[in-house]
Design a protein around this motif. Structure first.
Motif, short mmCIF file in Angstrom:
data_model
loop_
_atom_site.label_atom_id
_atom_site.label_comp_id
_atom_site.label_asym_id
_atom_site.label_seq_id
_atom_site.Cartn_x
_atom_site.Cartn_y
_atom_site.Cartn_z
N UNK A 364 4.20 5.73 -14.39
CA UNK A 364 4.20 6.71 -13.31
C UNK A 364 2.80 7.25 -13.01
N UNK A 365 1.90 7.19 -13.99
CA UNK A 365 0.51 7.56 -13.72
C UNK A 365 -0.12 6.57 -12.73
N UNK A 366 0.22 5.30 -12.88
CA UNK A 366 -0.29 4.30 -11.95
C UNK A 366 0.18 4.63 -10.53
N UNK A 367 1.38 5.22 -10.42
CA UNK A 367 1.91 5.59 -9.12
C UNK A 367 1.07 6.63 -8.39
N UNK A 368 0.23 7.36 -9.12
CA UNK A 368 -0.64 8.35 -8.48
C UNK A 368 -1.74 7.70 -7.65
N UNK A 369 -1.91 6.38 -7.82
CA UNK A 369 -2.95 5.67 -7.07
C UNK A 369 -2.37 4.59 -6.16
N UNK A 370 -1.07 4.68 -5.88
CA UNK A 370 -0.44 3.71 -4.99
C UNK A 370 0.05 4.42 -3.72
N UNK A 371 -0.17 3.81 -2.55
CA UNK A 371 0.35 4.42 -1.33
C UNK A 371 1.87 4.28 -1.29
N UNK A 372 2.62 5.07 -0.53
CA UNK A 372 2.10 6.03 0.45
C UNK A 372 1.91 7.45 -0.09
N UNK A 373 2.35 7.73 -1.35
CA UNK A 373 2.29 9.11 -1.85
C UNK A 373 1.40 9.19 -3.09
N UNK A 374 0.34 8.40 -3.13
CA UNK A 374 -0.58 8.46 -4.27
C UNK A 374 -1.51 9.66 -4.14
N UNK A 375 -1.19 10.73 -4.86
CA UNK A 375 -1.91 12.00 -4.69
C UNK A 375 -3.41 11.83 -4.97
N UNK A 376 -3.74 11.12 -6.04
CA UNK A 376 -5.16 10.95 -6.38
C UNK A 376 -5.91 10.14 -5.32
N UNK A 377 -5.21 9.20 -4.69
CA UNK A 377 -5.82 8.45 -3.58
C UNK A 377 -6.23 9.40 -2.45
N UNK A 378 -5.31 10.30 -2.09
CA UNK A 378 -5.58 11.24 -1.00
C UNK A 378 -6.74 12.16 -1.36
N UNK A 379 -6.75 12.66 -2.60
CA UNK A 379 -7.83 13.57 -3.03
C UNK A 379 -9.19 12.89 -2.92
N UNK A 380 -9.27 11.66 -3.45
CA UNK A 380 -10.57 10.97 -3.47
C UNK A 380 -10.99 10.49 -2.09
N UNK A 381 -10.03 10.05 -1.28
CA UNK A 381 -10.36 9.64 0.09
C UNK A 381 -10.87 10.84 0.88
N UNK A 382 -10.29 11.99 0.64
CA UNK A 382 -10.73 13.21 1.33
C UNK A 382 -12.15 13.60 0.92
N UNK A 383 -12.45 13.50 -0.38
CA UNK A 383 -13.81 13.82 -0.85
C UNK A 383 -14.82 12.84 -0.26
N UNK A 384 -14.43 11.55 -0.18
CA UNK A 384 -15.32 10.52 0.35
C UNK A 384 -15.38 10.53 1.87
N UNK A 385 -14.51 11.34 2.51
CA UNK A 385 -14.43 11.42 3.97
C UNK A 385 -14.10 10.07 4.58
N UNK A 386 -13.07 9.45 4.02
CA UNK A 386 -12.62 8.13 4.48
C UNK A 386 -11.14 8.18 4.81
N UNK A 387 -10.66 7.31 5.72
CA UNK A 387 -9.22 7.13 5.85
C UNK A 387 -8.68 6.44 4.60
N UNK A 388 -7.38 6.44 4.43
CA UNK A 388 -6.77 5.95 3.19
C UNK A 388 -6.92 4.44 3.03
N UNK A 389 -6.81 3.68 4.11
CA UNK A 389 -6.71 2.21 4.00
C UNK A 389 -7.88 1.54 3.28
#
Length: 425
Positions: A364-389
């Protein structure tokens, strides 16, 4: 009819983007109304889910992590990690992973790791010439190590659900967490060599020594937590309180980066974060009670066992299910709803509870980095100022690496059970 209402509302809530806690609560309330069950059951079951002594350790560990983060720990750990591995090709990526391994052993949550390490490392990596998508991807991937290496909030939840010793759960995650970190470092190095990412100059053993001394009190916190649990001198809840006091003293009087005027705000922020977790636990407990009363766990176990009773195939099916669920559901909610029924299934084919709990949390930790609800993906994409894809594409090699480690832990029980067996008889 009632179960169809429950599942339908739950799925619709996830699709339209409602918070998982609200989705669980609304779906459970709708079920009670349709089934004409007295609504007083809802607060009763919520309170029963939250009224577990070991869950009191969650606010303590959240507070300890926030105090240490405000007390200058992030910069000191990154400096030490950089001196340790920064001279290798792709050194800042390796530093990112090493820092997450060290920092995760203090906060116990992946999102805190992603936000804290990412806030420093992602801009730093971009400035040094690393692509923004790679910088965000390596930060998101490495943040999943935090809740595997002790302490771990998800493992506290599992201990509360199953009665498995939290101390054993913490130790069971140590080897898999280190394996994940090392494997991601290898992946990072291979990608860095292939794409000719930069590296820093070796700054000598003197810098390594100075950075270690600077970070020592922060790193010692993990040792304090583990010693408290292994020695039997403190329960997980007491250990969390001691860790918070330690963090306050180190941040305010040793590092002197934590101002006492900041403490009230840190207490409020920690209280809000802890309350969000416990409300989720409460609503998820109501949802889980409904599933048990409808005999859904038994139906799942019977359905799987009717297909196969082969232990290895059952482990594979469970892992596929959890990876799928992790793509859509928050980790704690998924654990509370699915852990007990899947544990029953796993035990039916001879999987040890401690072993199952370890690879379920890792999954389930791996799930934090998988779309569409990967919370850590959203956090890091936001810091990098990038879209998710672009971040999703960049993280694929790390996801593949983590899934390989997941399969190793799933099929080699000793990776999870050996350390607890020798340290906690």
């Amino acid at each position: 009819m009632e179960v169809a209402v429950l599942i339908s509302i739950f799925v619709i809530g996830l699709i339209i983007g409602l918070p998982v806690a609200i989705t669980l609560g609304v779906a459970s309330l709708a079920y009670l109304l349709v089934a004409e069950i007295p609504l007083v059951v809802m607060p009763q079951k919520m309170y029963a889910g939250m009224d577990v002594f070991v869950l009191l350790s969650i606010p303590g560990f959240v507070l300890a992590g926030n105090l240490m983060n405000s007390g200058g720990i992030t910069e000191r750990i990154i400096r030490f990690a950089s001196a340790l591995v920064g001279w290798i090709r792709g050194g800042l990526g390796l530093t990112n992973i090493a820092a997450s391994m060290l920092f995760g052993g203090i906060t116990g949550t992946a999102v805190a790791d992603a936000a804290s390490i990412g806030g420093v490392m992602i801009p730093g990596m971009k400035k040094a010439g690393y692509p923004a998508d790679f910088s965000a991807a390596v930060t998101a991937a490495s943040s999943t190590v935090g809740p595997i290496i002790p302490p771990s909030v998800p493992m506290i939840i599992v201990g509360a659900l199953s009665g498995i010793s939290v101390g054993k759960m913490f130790l069971a995650g140590a080897i898999p967490g280190i394996l994940m970190g090392v494997a991601m470092m290898v992946t990072c190095y291979i990608v860095s060599v292939k794409k000719n990412f930069p590296r820093q100059a070796w700054r000598g053993t003197s810098e390594l020594g100075r950075s270690f001394v600077s970070a020592f009190w922060a790193l010692a916190m993990t040792g304090l937590i583990i010693y408290g649990l292994l020695s039997g001198l403190a329960t997980p809840t007491e250990t969390a309180v001691i860790a918070s006091l330690y963090a306050l003293i180190v941040g305010a009087f040793v590092y002197r980066d934590l101002k006492l005027s900041q403490v009230p705000k840190i207490l409020i922020d920690s209280g809000v974060s802890s309350a969000a977790i416990l409300v989720l636990v409460g609503f998820a407990n109501v949802f889980g009670w409904i599933l048990v009363s409808e005999r859904i766990p038994q139906a799942i176990a019977s359905a799987v066992l009717s297909v196969t009773e082969n232990k290895f195939l059952v482990i594979l099916i469970v892992n596929i299910l959890l990876l799928f669920v992790g793509m859509f559901m928050e980790t704690i909610a998924a654990l509370i709803i699915l852990f007990v029924p899947l544990l029953t299934l796993a035990q039916a084919v001879g999987v040890e509870p401690l072993h199952f709990a370890t690879f379920a949390v890792l999954n389930l930790m791996i799930g934090l980095t998988t779309p569409p609800v990967g919370v850590c993906l959203f956090v890091c994409a936001n810091i990098a100022r990038l879209p998710l894809s672009p971040v999703v594409w960049a993280i694929l090699p790390f996801l593949a690496t983590n899934i390989i480690i997941l399969l190793m832990v799933s099929y080699i029980p000793a990776l999870a059970t050996w350390l607890p067996s020798i340290l906690i008889p």
